[in-house]
Write a protein that holds these residues in place. Structure first.
Motif: not given
Length: 199
Positions: A70-78, A95-98
């Motif tokens: 799971s990869l989630k962008r939080e409200p503060e941008g992290r 995050v760099f998804v490779a």
């Protein structure tokens, strides 16, 4: 579009320095390969072969290993990365998804299509430069990597002797002298999934 015209287009791009590419006729290609080439080619003067693991170690430093599901962008941008049990593996700024074809499990809006490929290698074979012609051959520290199959609609990653035979046939068609040097050599292989896109 013919290979010759495609090579011209690549060599003419302003993305590269003028000396980075050299168009070769069949005789020049033969000289570089040590084999008879039936067509000309494109020499990439500054192209390199590299070992991804060595590059990653130099770039990344210490690494935390885990299966990110799971990869989630939080409200503060992290970004928060979690494993299959919901455990937070990391919270990071970028995050760099490779992950090849596996990237679609983390970024479902990307139109990745998995395509199976099996590459073969031996611990012998004298080749002084990498070559590609529809197949490819790359010298390694101790031998030769060549291949690879390209099978749409197949997502299995088992090693298949028939695919090693297919890779050998492609090598024979492109570099028959080199293929002859590998006669009787033990062959190893790796199969994985490429991430392809509709265009």
């Amino acid at each position: 579009i013919s290979d010759s015209r495609r090579f011209d287009i690549i060599a003419e791009q302003d993305l590269f320095e003028p000396q980075d590419f050299e168009r070769l006729d069949a005789a020049q290609s033969s000289d570089r390969l040590g084999e008879t080439a039936l067509v000309g080619g494109l020499w990439m003067a500054r192209a390199l072969s590299l070992e991804p693991e060595s590059v990653l170690q130099a770039w990344l430093g210490p690494v935390t290993q885990g299966a990110v599901t799971s990869l989630k962008r939080e409200p503060e941008g992290r970004w928060t990365l979690r494993d299959g049990h919901g455990k937070i593996l990391a919270t990071v700024d970028q995050v760099f998804v490779a992950a090849g074809a596996g990237a679609s499990t983390l970024l479902s809006d990307l139109p990745f299509v998995p395509v199976r490929g099996q590459a073969s290698w031996t611990e012998s074979g004298a080749l002084h430069t990498a070559a590609a012609w529809g197949g490819y051959a790359v010298p390694t520290r101790s031998g030769l990597l060549y291949g690879a199959t390209h099978d749409r609609g197949d997502t299995q990653t088992d090693i298949r002797p028939d695919d090693n035979d297919r890779n050998r046939a492609v090598l024979e068609a492109g570099l028959p002298i080199l293929a002859g040097q590998l006669e009787g050599q033990a062959v190893q292989a790796r199969a994985s999934l490429r991430a392809t896109v509709p265009d």
